[in-house]
Write a protein that holds these residues in place. Structure first.
Motif, mmCIF file in Angstrom:
data_model
loop_
_atom_site.group_PDB
_atom_site.id
_atom_site.type_symbol
_atom_site.label_atom_id
_atom_site.label_comp_id
_atom_site.label_asym_id
_atom_site.label_seq_id
_atom_site.Cartn_x
_atom_site.Cartn_y
_atom_site.Cartn_z
ATOM 1 N N ILE A 4 0.785 -1.172 0.208
ATOM 2 C CA ILE A 4 -0.263 -0.239 0.329
ATOM 3 C C ILE A 4 0.675 1.467 -0.158
ATOM 4 O O ILE A 4 0.927 2.530 -0.076
ATOM 5 N N GLY B 228 -3.376 9.916 0.289
ATOM 6 C CA GLY B 228 -4.961 9.062 1.367
ATOM 7 C C GLY B 228 -5.969 9.546 0.972
ATOM 8 O O GLY B 228 -6.378 8.392 1.487
ATOM 9 N N ARG C 12 -8.652 1.788 0.233
ATOM 10 C CA ARG C 12 -7.787 0.747 0.277
ATOM 11 C C ARG C 12 -7.668 -0.016 -0.345
ATOM 12 O O ARG C 12 -7.193 -0.476 -0.428
ATOM 13 N N ASP C 13 -9.438 -0.956 -0.413
ATOM 14 C CA ASP C 13 -9.446 -2.292 -0.918
ATOM 15 C C ASP C 13 -9.285 -2.438 -2.222
ATOM 16 O O ASP C 13 -8.747 -3.088 -3.266
#
Length: 705
Positions: free
Chosen positions: A604, A613, A617-618
């Motif tokens: 990541i 950010g 995230r997935d």
């Protein structure tokens, strides 16, 4: 059969029409008629690069020959320092020690292209025409233009180099005016006179074909330099300076071109050139001519004027009687030959462009020329694999708005017809929402033009690497999914599968809604689903080429999958395929870098820091795994594009990716194939030997020349 008697008549005719007194003839020496071993004759010379053979040229440094053009610096997408020169191997006489003339005049005309292979790389340094007393002229890189060195002494007249520089780098140590100027150099990279080209509308490193004229008038001590994009010499020179070059132009000099770079990917190419000197006395023997005239004069007094006139009339009548019927026969044969050739050409064009009238519209050359203001440099919006792209505004009726198109113009029409036909045959019958829509085409006046739907947001690389980057994470994910969808269509849903062979961010366009459109099919190949694809040309862009493609030269769906994987990693990481490390001292391969983070369980961390950010995230993790699985060095382990579409639509799980990047081992037979590929596809020639290529990085994504 009629051509042979015609030629005999042409040879015989001068004897029939010759006068009693012979006129002395003055001939101009050619480059091949100069003395052997580099000696020069003190007579005017004139030669054309198109007529020169390889033995007539001397290539130094990184220079090479390709398709009739001369590349002076390395052709690479990785920033490097390079210098190269090309000289005519025969010496040219600029002075005549036995005559009153101290130096001759000369004229040069040449066409060149200065283009940056990598939009993110800095420019520099430039190209120069030069006259040197030494045939082994090769200097330092950077601002020295491959001509001079730091130890060069400008006051050494006997060894001084005279050069006209076309400089694209501002070097303050050489008192340069700007990063786009023309200057006269005498024995030093510091110009004795220079001019900024900003006021003339010429950008030297625009990538456009530019023609230069250099004229030196020895009697007036005047040097003039002219520049044009059109190939027509302008009435106003860009540089006009009074300078006496006679101390530097000696009996035996060598003419040529030189260029250099320093930490850039700029490529310098000489397309064609002509050179001539004038003002020197002819190399004929005066006493021999006088003796001939005297001998002729002694033979004439016996003839009276009437008999001489009758003899001339008889000879003329005889010549007309013989030549007339033969000329008619020759004209008939020539007319028949031209007609058959035209018929064959029309037939081949009909075969080459099948059923295009039913699909895209055929534009006239006049329409496209008006819409692009004569293909003006201000209308350039990009460069593709085989040409320059222009913004074209088509005028409309008063009640309707003007229509905007993107027109791709081939840079070398006589060499790109096969690519033109390939692109038409591929995209004319394809329909997908993520394909660049072909609106029309033109094949007139030796030009090859493709007309596309205009994409207002340009190419993906310009948006992705722009400052600031305005592409949000949802938009990036949409781009990756859209290109996966169109590749699945090309590979598995068409009647004939299409291998694109040049998937990269600069060939992905963004419409008004930032939806992706795949374009530039100049390298694409159509093939049946049940046939093995074999390419005779290893082509594409460094950083995106699959290692097995470099090894075998065979393009498959999997080579497109590898390129797509690199693009996906670019979208996620915001880094180029081959980029500098944080210190800026070493090149880093993007695939290797992401795989190392994956092995350290920090995948990541590869996310583009400019996203701050703000991403799912997935989705980021899923897309990075897709990129690594597609960029697997072993082609059998890569997923099909249909599976990639399912993964991105969450209809399937990501392909397992090993923590350590798999190694690809080239066997001894494979290395031989690499040499064969370099020989078969590389048009580079240096010193009579073909250039060779070898894999540099572990994944074979870079090539060192």
């Amino acid at each position: 059969m009629a051509a042979h008697p015609f030629l005999l008549a042409v040879l015989f005719l001068p004897h029939l029409l010759t006068a009693s007194a012979a006129e002395p003839v003055t001939s101009t020496a050619s480059v091949r008629s100069s003395g052997s071993g580099g000696s020069s004759s003190s007579s005017n010379v004139s030669f054309d690069s198109a007529a020169l053979s390889f033995s007539d040229l001397t290539l130094l440094g990184d220079s090479f020959l390709r398709n009739g053009s001369v590349g002076l610096t390395r052709d690479t997408g990785v920033p490097s320092s390079s210098a190269g020169s090309v000289l005519c191997s025969r010496a040219v006489a600029f002075g005549n020690s036995s005559a009153a003339v101290s130096s001759s005049s000369f004229a040069v005309r040449f066409s060149f292209v200065i283009a940056n292979q990598n939009a993110g790389s800095t420019g520099g340094d430039g190209i120069a025409f030069f006259v040197s007393p030494d045939r082994a002229t090769l200097g330092a890189t950077g601002g020295y233009l491959g001509l001079f060195n730091s130890s060069t002494e400008s006051n050494n007249v006997s060894a001084a180099i005279v050069a006209v520089e076309f400089d694209t780098m501002l070097n303050e140590e050489f008192d340069d005016q700007s990063d786009n100027h023309v200057g006269l150099d005498v024995g030093s990279p510091v110009s004795v006179n220079a001019v900024d080209l900003a006021a003339y509308g010429i950008v030297l490193n625009s990538g456009n074909l530019t023609t230069a004229w250099i004229d030196y008038h020895g009697t007036d001590h005047l040097l003039e330099v002219s520049l044009s994009y059109s190939g027509i010499k302008p009435s106003r020179p860009v540089l006009s300076t009074v300078v006496d070059l006679s101390p530097y132009l000696k009996d035996a000099m060598y003419v040529g071109f030189s260029a250099s770079t320093e930490g850039s990917t700029q490529q310098h190419t000489i397309k064609e050139w002509t050179f001539q000197t004038f003002g020197l006395p002819p190399a004929s023997n005066a006493s021999f001519s006088n003796a001939t005239n005297n001998a002729s004069a002694q033979a004439v007094p016996g003839e009276d004027a009437a008999s001489a006139a009758a003899a001339r009339k008889k000879r003329f009548s005889l010549a007309v009687g013989i030549l007339g019927p033969i000329a008619l026969a020759f004209a008939f044969v020539f007319f028949t030959w031209v007609s058959i050739k035209k018929l064959i050409e029309l037939t081949s064009r009909k075969d080459a462009l099948p059923e295009l009238v039913k699909g895209p519209r055929k534009f006239s050359y006049k329409q496209l020329s008006v819409a692009t203001r004569g293909f003006h440099a201000s209308k350039v919006i990009g460069k593709g694999a085989f040409g320059t792209v222009y913004k074209a505004t088509m005028p409309a009726a008063a009640s309707a708005a003007a229509t905007i198109y993107a027109v791709k113009r081939s840079t070398q029409a006589h060499q790109s017809r096969s690519e033109f036909v390939a692109e038409l045959s591929v995209i004319a019958c394809l329909r997908h929402k993520n394909l660049a829509q072909l609106e029309g085409w033109c094949d007139e006046k030796g030009e090859l033009l493709l007309v596309y739907e205009y994409m207002p947001n340009g190419s993906l690389d310009k948006v992705l690497y722009g400052e600031p980057c305005t592409l949000s994470w949802p938009q990036r994910y949409t781009v990756a999914a859209g290109i996966a969808s169109v590749l699945s269509y090309l590979h598995q849903e068409c009647e004939q599968r299409v291998i694109h062979r040049d998937i990269k961010t600069s060939n992905i366009l963004l419409d008004g809604n930032l939806s992706p459109r795949l374009g530039d099919f100049g390298l694409a190949r159509l093939m049946d689903h049940n046939k093995s694809p074999v390419s005779t040309l290893t082509a594409g862009t460094m950083g995106y080429l699959a290692p097995e493609y470099l090894q075998s030269g065979k393009a498959t769906e999997q080579t497109d999958v590898f390129s797509y994987g690199v693009v996906v990693l670019e979208v996620c990481c915001g880094r180029r395929p081959i980029d500098k490390d944080d210190g800026g001292s070493k090149n880093v391969n993007l695939v290797d870098w992401v795989w190392r983070l994956h092995g350290e369980d920090r995948l990541i961390d590869a996310a583009d820091p400019r996203l701050a950010g703000e991403f799912d995230r997935d989705e980021m993790f899923r897309l990075l795994l897709v990129g690594l699985s597609c960029a697997n060095p072993n082609c059998d382990e890569r997923p099909a594009m249909r599976r990639v579409v399912q993964i991105l639509n969450r209809e399937a799980s990501p392909v397992p990716v090993p923590r350590k990047k798999p190694l690809l081992v080239f066997s001894s037979s494979a290395s031989m194939k690499l040499q064969e590929i370099a020989f078969s596809c590389g048009d580079d020639v240096r010193g009579g030997l073909p250039a060779t290529t070898s894999p540099k990085s572990e994944g074979g994504a870079d090539i060192e020349r």
